[in-house]
Scaffold this motif. Structure first.
Motif, PDB file in Angstrom:
ATOM      1  N   HIS B  50      22.656  16.540  -0.866  1.00 48.97           N
ATOM      2  CA  HIS B  50      21.606  17.617  -0.942  1.00 48.97           C
ATOM      3  C   HIS B  50      21.241  17.561  -2.521  1.00 48.97           C
ATOM      4  O   HIS B  50      21.574  18.127  -3.475  1.00 48.97           O
ATOM      5  N   PRO B  51      20.067  16.737  -2.966  1.00 54.73           N
ATOM      6  CA  PRO B  51      19.607  16.416  -4.088  1.00 54.73           C
ATOM      7  C   PRO B  51      18.729  17.680  -4.760  1.00 54.73           C
ATOM      8  O   PRO B  51      18.784  17.912  -5.868  1.00 54.73           O
ATOM      9  N   TRP B  52      18.191  18.498  -3.767  1.00 50.54           N
ATOM     10  CA  TRP B  52      17.587  19.719  -4.279  1.00 50.54           C
ATOM     11  C   TRP B  52      17.974  21.015  -3.714  1.00 50.54           C
ATOM     12  O   TRP B  52      18.344  21.028  -2.463  1.00 50.54           O
ATOM     13  N   GLY B  53      18.183  21.831  -4.842  1.00 46.98           N
ATOM     14  CA  GLY B  53      18.908  23.134  -4.292  1.00 46.98           C
ATOM     15  C   GLY B  53      17.719  24.118  -4.633  1.00 46.98           C
ATOM     16  O   GLY B  53      16.450  23.912  -4.600  1.00 46.98           O
ATOM     17  N   ILE B  54      18.019  25.641  -4.860  1.00 49.68           N
ATOM     18  CA  ILE B  54      17.240  26.707  -5.027  1.00 49.68           C
ATOM     19  C   ILE B  54      16.300  26.604  -6.180  1.00 49.68           C
ATOM     20  O   ILE B  54      15.369  27.090  -6.102  1.00 49.68           O
ATOM     21  N   TRP B  55      16.904  25.820  -7.296  1.00 49.40           N
ATOM     22  CA  TRP B  55      15.883  25.954  -8.674  1.00 49.40           C
ATOM     23  C   TRP B  55      14.534  25.160  -8.240  1.00 49.40           C
ATOM     24  O   TRP B  55      13.684  25.299  -8.539  1.00 49.40           O
ATOM     25  N   ILE B  56      14.800  24.351  -6.973  1.00 55.77           N
ATOM     26  CA  ILE B  56      13.409  23.684  -6.579  1.00 55.77           C
ATOM     27  C   ILE B  56      12.990  24.324  -5.467  1.00 55.77           C
ATOM     28  O   ILE B  56      11.813  24.847  -5.547  1.00 55.77           O
ATOM     29  N   GLY B  57      13.691  24.628  -4.338  1.00 53.49           N
ATOM     30  CA  GLY B  57      13.157  25.300  -3.370  1.00 53.49           C
ATOM     31  C   GLY B  57      12.816  26.646  -3.351  1.00 53.49           C
ATOM     32  O   GLY B  57      11.598  27.220  -2.775  1.00 53.49           O
ATOM     33  N   GLY B 214      10.453  12.815   6.188  1.00 50.20           N
ATOM     34  CA  GLY B 214      10.399  12.404   7.501  1.00 50.20           C
ATOM     35  C   GLY B 214      11.390  12.937   8.332  1.00 50.20           C
ATOM     36  O   GLY B 214      11.483  14.273   8.502  1.00 50.20           O
ATOM     37  N   PRO B 215      12.136  12.121   9.083  1.00 44.36           N
ATOM     38  CA  PRO B 215      13.143  12.571  10.043  1.00 44.36           C
ATOM     39  C   PRO B 215      14.236  13.254   9.415  1.00 44.36           C
ATOM     40  O   PRO B 215      15.070  14.097  10.177  1.00 44.36           O
ATOM     41  N   LYS B 216      14.464  13.332   8.044  1.00 44.12           N
ATOM     42  CA  LYS B 216      15.401  14.277   7.477  1.00 44.12           C
ATOM     43  C   LYS B 216      15.086  15.522   7.562  1.00 44.12           C
ATOM     44  O   LYS B 216      15.976  16.409   7.288  1.00 44.12           O
ATOM     45  N   MET B 217      13.984  15.958   7.972  1.00 42.54           N
ATOM     46  CA  MET B 217      13.498  17.499   8.011  1.00 42.54           C
ATOM     47  C   MET B 217      13.374  17.759   9.548  1.00 42.54           C
ATOM     48  O   MET B 217      12.827  17.212  10.190  1.00 42.54           O
ATOM     49  N   HIS B 218      13.683  19.137   9.676  1.00 40.89           N
ATOM     50  CA  HIS B 218      13.837  19.491  10.911  1.00 40.89           C
ATOM     51  C   HIS B 218      12.421  19.569  11.636  1.00 40.89           C
ATOM     52  O   HIS B 218      11.461  20.056  10.849  1.00 40.89           O
ATOM     53  N   PRO B 219      12.510  19.058  12.814  1.00 41.34           N
ATOM     54  CA  PRO B 219      10.770  18.953  13.540  1.00 41.34           C
ATOM     55  C   PRO B 219      10.178  20.261  13.487  1.00 41.34           C
ATOM     56  O   PRO B 219       9.038  20.575  13.520  1.00 41.34           O
ATOM     57  N   LEU B 220      10.837  21.442  13.354  1.00 43.17           N
ATOM     58  CA  LEU B 220      10.342  22.773  13.581  1.00 43.17           C
ATOM     59  C   LEU B 220       9.271  22.799  12.126  1.00 43.17           C
ATOM     60  O   LEU B 220       8.457  23.795  12.193  1.00 43.17           O
ATOM     61  N   TRP B 221       9.877  22.244  11.198  1.00 40.82           N
ATOM     62  CA  TRP B 221       8.752  22.353   9.912  1.00 40.82           C
ATOM     63  C   TRP B 221       8.147  21.204   9.616  1.00 40.82           C
ATOM     64  O   TRP B 221       6.997  21.118   8.878  1.00 40.82           O
ATOM     65  N   GLN B 222       8.598  20.106  10.022  1.00 44.83           N
ATOM     66  CA  GLN B 222       8.022  18.720   9.428  1.00 44.83           C
ATOM     67  C   GLN B 222       6.649  18.213  10.443  1.00 44.83           C
ATOM     68  O   GLN B 222       6.982  18.190  11.518  1.00 44.83           O
ATOM     69  N   THR B 223       5.577  18.488   9.853  1.00 45.53           N
ATOM     70  CA  THR B 223       4.470  18.371  10.458  1.00 45.53           C
ATOM     71  C   THR B 223       3.315  17.738   9.303  1.00 45.53           C
ATOM     72  O   THR B 223       3.477  18.001   8.165  1.00 45.53           O
ATOM     73  N   PRO B 224       2.649  16.854   9.680  1.00 45.33           N
ATOM     74  CA  PRO B 224       1.745  16.334   8.823  1.00 45.33           C
ATOM     75  C   PRO B 224       0.690  17.144   8.257  1.00 45.33           C
ATOM     76  O   PRO B 224      -0.016  17.009   7.304  1.00 45.33           O
ATOM     77  N   ILE B 225       0.592  18.565   9.145  1.00 41.93           N
ATOM     78  CA  ILE B 225      -0.150  19.541   8.393  1.00 41.93           C
ATOM     79  C   ILE B 225       0.483  20.503   7.647  1.00 41.93           C
ATOM     80  O   ILE B 225      -0.073  21.673   7.101  1.00 41.93           O
ATOM     81  N   LEU B 226       1.507  20.171   7.045  1.00 42.68           N
ATOM     82  CA  LEU B 226       2.313  20.832   6.045  1.00 42.68           C
ATOM     83  C   LEU B 226       1.491  21.367   4.862  1.00 42.68           C
ATOM     84  O   LEU B 226       1.455  22.575   4.475  1.00 42.68           O
ATOM     85  N   PRO B 227       0.779  20.387   4.121  1.00 40.90           N
ATOM     86  CA  PRO B 227      -0.219  20.899   3.358  1.00 40.90           C
ATOM     87  C   PRO B 227      -1.264  22.026   3.493  1.00 40.90           C
ATOM     88  O   PRO B 227      -1.449  22.763   2.851  1.00 40.90           O
ATOM     89  N   LEU B 228      -1.955  21.995   4.778  1.00 37.51           N
ATOM     90  CA  LEU B 228      -2.641  22.858   5.127  1.00 37.51           C
ATOM     91  C   LEU B 228      -2.019  23.981   5.414  1.00 37.51           C
ATOM     92  O   LEU B 228      -2.431  25.014   4.741  1.00 37.51           O
ATOM     93  N   LEU B 229      -0.832  24.191   6.105  1.00 34.31           N
ATOM     94  CA  LEU B 229       0.006  25.377   6.147  1.00 34.31           C
ATOM     95  C   LEU B 229       0.350  25.888   4.901  1.00 34.31           C
ATOM     96  O   LEU B 229       0.153  27.235   4.618  1.00 34.31           O
ATOM     97  N   PHE B 230       0.834  25.090   3.662  1.00 35.82           N
ATOM     98  CA  PHE B 230       1.267  25.676   2.425  1.00 35.82           C
ATOM     99  C   PHE B 230      -0.071  26.438   1.881  1.00 35.82           C
ATOM    100  O   PHE B 230       0.167  27.387   1.058  1.00 35.82           O
ATOM    101  N   THR B 354      17.786  18.196   6.426  1.00 35.43           N
ATOM    102  CA  THR B 354      19.299  17.773   7.161  1.00 35.43           C
ATOM    103  C   THR B 354      19.440  16.279   7.225  1.00 35.43           C
ATOM    104  O   THR B 354      18.819  15.638   7.792  1.00 35.43           O
ATOM    105  N   PRO B 355      20.058  15.845   6.017  1.00 34.45           N
ATOM    106  CA  PRO B 355      20.093  14.231   5.825  1.00 34.45           C
ATOM    107  C   PRO B 355      20.975  13.692   6.894  1.00 34.45           C
ATOM    108  O   PRO B 355      21.807  14.254   7.402  1.00 34.45           O
ATOM    109  N   PRO B 356      20.676  12.486   7.096  1.00 32.05           N
ATOM    110  CA  PRO B 356      21.622  11.804   8.143  1.00 32.05           C
ATOM    111  C   PRO B 356      23.049  11.685   8.147  1.00 32.05           C
ATOM    112  O   PRO B 356      23.839  11.914   9.146  1.00 32.05           O
ATOM    113  N   TYR B 357      23.341  11.652   6.740  1.00 38.36           N
ATOM    114  CA  TYR B 357      25.102  11.657   6.744  1.00 38.36           C
ATOM    115  C   TYR B 357      25.395  13.015   5.937  1.00 38.36           C
ATOM    116  O   TYR B 357      25.792  12.920   4.636  1.00 38.36           O
TER     117      TYR B 357
END
Ligand code: SF4
Ligand code: SF4
Ligand code: SF4
Lengths: 300, 412
Positions: B50-57, B214-230, B354-357
């Motif tokens: 988990h390279p990024w925590g709440i300081w970024i998120g 990519g696949p490290k992110m849950h599909p409920l959120w991972q979408t190519p239109i993320l920038p638009l949603l943001f 959710t990273p693979p390992y």
């Protein structure tokens, strides 16, 4: 007056609109890595590997990392847990049960895959990562600012960070022994391997050799070379006797990992047209509203 | 229209709440000190998984989104030229300026090599989304400070009174301020438009940031239109943020809330939120990710909470005229939108990752939480100081303050 200018304005806006769509459709998504035909790679044959972990020792020694003596690596107890490369070991070997022949467990060496279209290179904010002509993906300590975006991006979860280092933490990962190969030496792990489970060579040749092996021993291997197409291809490729996903390889598609994000990024910034167009658009709206207020002196 | 004029607030600075906040700031500072002495690993729960925590998120992603009031009100007041909203521009501008300052500070403390923070200026990587976000945020921060300068001029022109030996500087300083004020008056529109453009750029790119995972992110959120949603969610959270701030400021300085302005703002939130919801649902339907909602786990729960309490319920509330007319209704509805966007950023950057390992999941450490809370507390304290020094909050232009105000004239 107002109507006149508004019509002009709409015309300009429409023109700008076509310009944006026209341009962004032309920008290509593919990362512009100039990949050398002669880039090197390593073929890891997990059916040959005996889990002696000499490569772990050789790797640490070659990179001036702290290591116990080579004899200590005979201890097979470490296989009880799945390990990952970290800032102190750039490569590790894991062991998996072989359901067909219990006596011969499957050992898998793990390190950076040296992707052909590396997510880490695309992501790094300052371009500290680079794909070299000989295939290695290496990291430049003089540039890195320690933001760890490369770690977020890497599909194989490889780059490790020195979280305990307060002054100058490094990103650590297998560098394909860049300094050694520059001098004509073999990567340390491939040199020491007693059973030739890891073979260094031109990637193209290795892919061919891998397929030849599958053809010659169809019972020994499953018909897939991991890394041939995964995330656009990797310089390190793997052979195995069973499904790679069961050996903890990540499930990945064939598209380069940075493809989508770069497409979006370049779409938004196609020759700076969209931002400039948006600027013009807002400027126009501002101007019209201001004039309207002046001339009509009422609210919309 | 009634006559509103931005005026510095006059009141005691220290209240029990303020002292409580100051304690939180001190607590955060101690952990911050530890971070610089012992390293990121010692204070946070971050690791190679988990390279990024709440300081970024939280600090960065949610911070940028919640400072969106700055550019939405600038667009409304200056670009759409709706003069009746000028009263809310200054508080929103101040929040944005403070907010982005803390975003930049949070990025800095999260960098392993914080002293290299200037590297992106000379080492460019045009493919990197983070590079674009970083550069846009820094330029926008500068723009925000420039937009704030006229307020400083207004406060100090003719009133520069430096004590002691600095007295001789009083006159030249006054002149500088006057020149600045004049120059800025003519050129301000450039910065205002630039601010809106830069905001649109980095608000959306903040969404692109996680696309590469990519696949490290849950599909409920991972979408190519993320920038638009943001971008859409940032636009829809801007006004609720202004509404909530305005209501809280009036309460804390015993002013009567400017309900006619706030109600109008409130009625604008519903369509914006509606568009966001449409895209969010549309994306879910097209990518058929609703199947993930049938399993009960952290991801599905968080997604449902985010959508239901953060978008759907406040949307329904803002559509009601009754809610728009009552301060409490507006406060609750605005709070829900803010909560929703806050949660959305948290979900995108932390819950969905959710990273693979992954051996164990990430939960922020006491140190991380303390630093974040300390930052927020500090921001509130600075906001309070600033509105007491500078003419930010608009009050009816009658007598000098200290008592409660009543709104004269016809409210719409
Ligand atoms: S495996 Fe990860 S670190 Fe290695 S080249 Fe690919 S993206 Fe970069
Ligand atoms: S941590 Fe260093 S190498 Fe990794 S993305 Fe950030 S600057 Fe680049
Ligand atoms: S190629 Fe070099 S750096 Fe990479 S695992 Fe082998 S020895 Fe280590």
């Amino acid at each position: 007056m107002v109507n006149q200018s508004r019509r002009d304005f709409l015309k300009t806006a429409a023109l700008a609109g076509t310009a944006i769509t026209g341009l962004s459709s032309k920008t290509k998504a593919a990362p512009k890595n100039i990949l050398s035909e002669d880039r090197m790679g390593v073929l890891v044959d997990t059916t040959v590997c005996i889990g002696c972990r000499k490569c772990e020792w050789a790797c640490k020694t070659a990179h001036d990392l702290e290591t116990p003596s080579i004899e200590a690596y005979d201890d097979r107890n470490v296989f009880k847990t799945m390990r990952r490369p970290n800032s102190k070991s750039l490569t590790v070997v894991n062991e998996y049960k072989n359901s067909v022949e219990e006596k011969f467990p499957i050992n898998v060496k793990v390190q950076c895959m040296h992707c052909d279209h590396p997510a880490c290179v695309s992501a790094c904010i300052v371009g500290a990562f680079s794909k070299q002509e000989n295939g290695s993906v290496i990291w430049d300590t003089d540039k890195c600012i320690g933001c760890r975006y490369c770690m977020v991006a890497c599909p194989f979860q490889v780059p490790a960070f020195e979280f305990e280092n307060a002054l100058k933490p490094d990103i650590k990962k297998c560098d394909f022994c860049f300094e050694r190969t520059k001098e004509g030496k073999l990567p340390a792990c491939t040199e020491i391997c007693p059973v030739e489970a890891v073979t260094y060579g031109r990637r193209e040749d290795l892919v061919k050799a891998a397929h030849q092996k599958i053809k010659n021993y169809p019972d020994r291997y499953i018909n897939r070379v991991f890394g041939e197409y995964e995330v656009g291809g990797t310089s390190w490729i793997y052979l195995a006797s069973r499904e790679f996903e069961k050996l903890d390889f990540p499930k990945l598609g064939k598209d380069p990992a940075p493809g989508v994000s770069e497409a979006i990024q370049h779409g938004v910034f196609a020759y700076f047209v969209p931002p400039v167009a948006l600027y013009a658009l807002l400027g126009g709206v501002m101007w019209i509203n201001k004039n309207k207020k002046k001339s009509e002196n009422e609210e919309i | 229209m009634e006559d509103l004029k931005p005026t510095p607030m006059k009141k005691k600075y220290f209240t029990p709440v303020v002292i409580g906040l100051a304690v939180l700031v001190l607590n955060g500072l101690m952990f911050l000190l530890a971070r610089f002495i012992f390293g990121i690993g010692a204070v946070t729960n971050l690791d190679n998984q988990h390279p990024w925590g709440i300081w970024i998120g939280l600090d960065v992603a949610a911070g940028v989104a919640l400072a969106a009031g700055g550019f939405t009100t600038a667009a409304l007041g200056h670009i759409m030229h709706k003069d009746q909203y000028h009263a809310i521009i200054r508080p929103a501008l101040l929040t944005a300026a403070l907010g982005y300052t803390f975003v930049a500070t949070s990025v800095m403390i999260d960098l392993g090599r914080y002293y290299y923070i200037w590297h992106p200026f000379i080492m460019w990587n045009g493919n990197s989304v983070l590079f674009e976000v970083g550069i846009c945020v820094i330029i926008y921060l500068a723009v925000l400070y420039i937009e704030f300068l006229p307020i400083v001029c207004e406060r100090f022109i003719g009133r520069v009174k430096l004590p002691g030996f600095l007295k001789s500087l009083n006159n030249p300083l006054d002149k500088v301020l006057r020149i600045l004020d004049k120059g800025l008056d003519k050129t301000m529109f450039i910065f205002i438009i630039a601010g809106v453009v830069l905001s649109c750029l980095h608000q959306s790119s903040l969404g692109t940031l996680m696309v590469i995972a990519g696949p490290k992110m849950h599909p409920l959120w991972q979408t190519p239109i993320l920038p638009l949603l943001f971008l859409l969610s940032a636009i829809s959270v801007g006004l609720p943020m202004v509404i909530m701030e305005s209501l809280i400021t009036s309460k804390s300085f015993s002013l009567k809330p400017e309900m006619h302005i706030l109600s109008n703002l409130g009625s604008m939130v519903a369509p914006l939120l509606g568009i966001y919801l449409a895209f969010k649902i549309g994306d879910m339907v097209i990518r058929q990710t609703f199947v993930y909602l049938t399993t009960f786990n952290a991801a599905s729960v968080m997604f449902t909470v985010e959508l239901l309490f953060g978008v759907i319920i406040p949307l329904r509330m803002f559509m009601s005229r009754q809610v728009n007319k009552s301060p409490l209704g507006l406060l609750i509805a605005s709070f829900l939108v803010i909560f929703g966007v806050f949660l959305n950023r948290l979900n995108n950057f932390l819950v969905a990752y959710t990273p693979p390992y992954e051996v164990h999941s990430y939960f922020p450490s006491i140190g991380e939480i303390s630093v974040t809370v300390g930052f927020i507390a500090f921001e509130i304290l600075l906001f309070r100081i600033a509105i007491m020094i500078f003419p930010i909050v608009s009050v009816p232009n009658t007598s000098v303050q200290r008592t409660k105000y009543s709104i004269r004239g016809g409210a719409q």
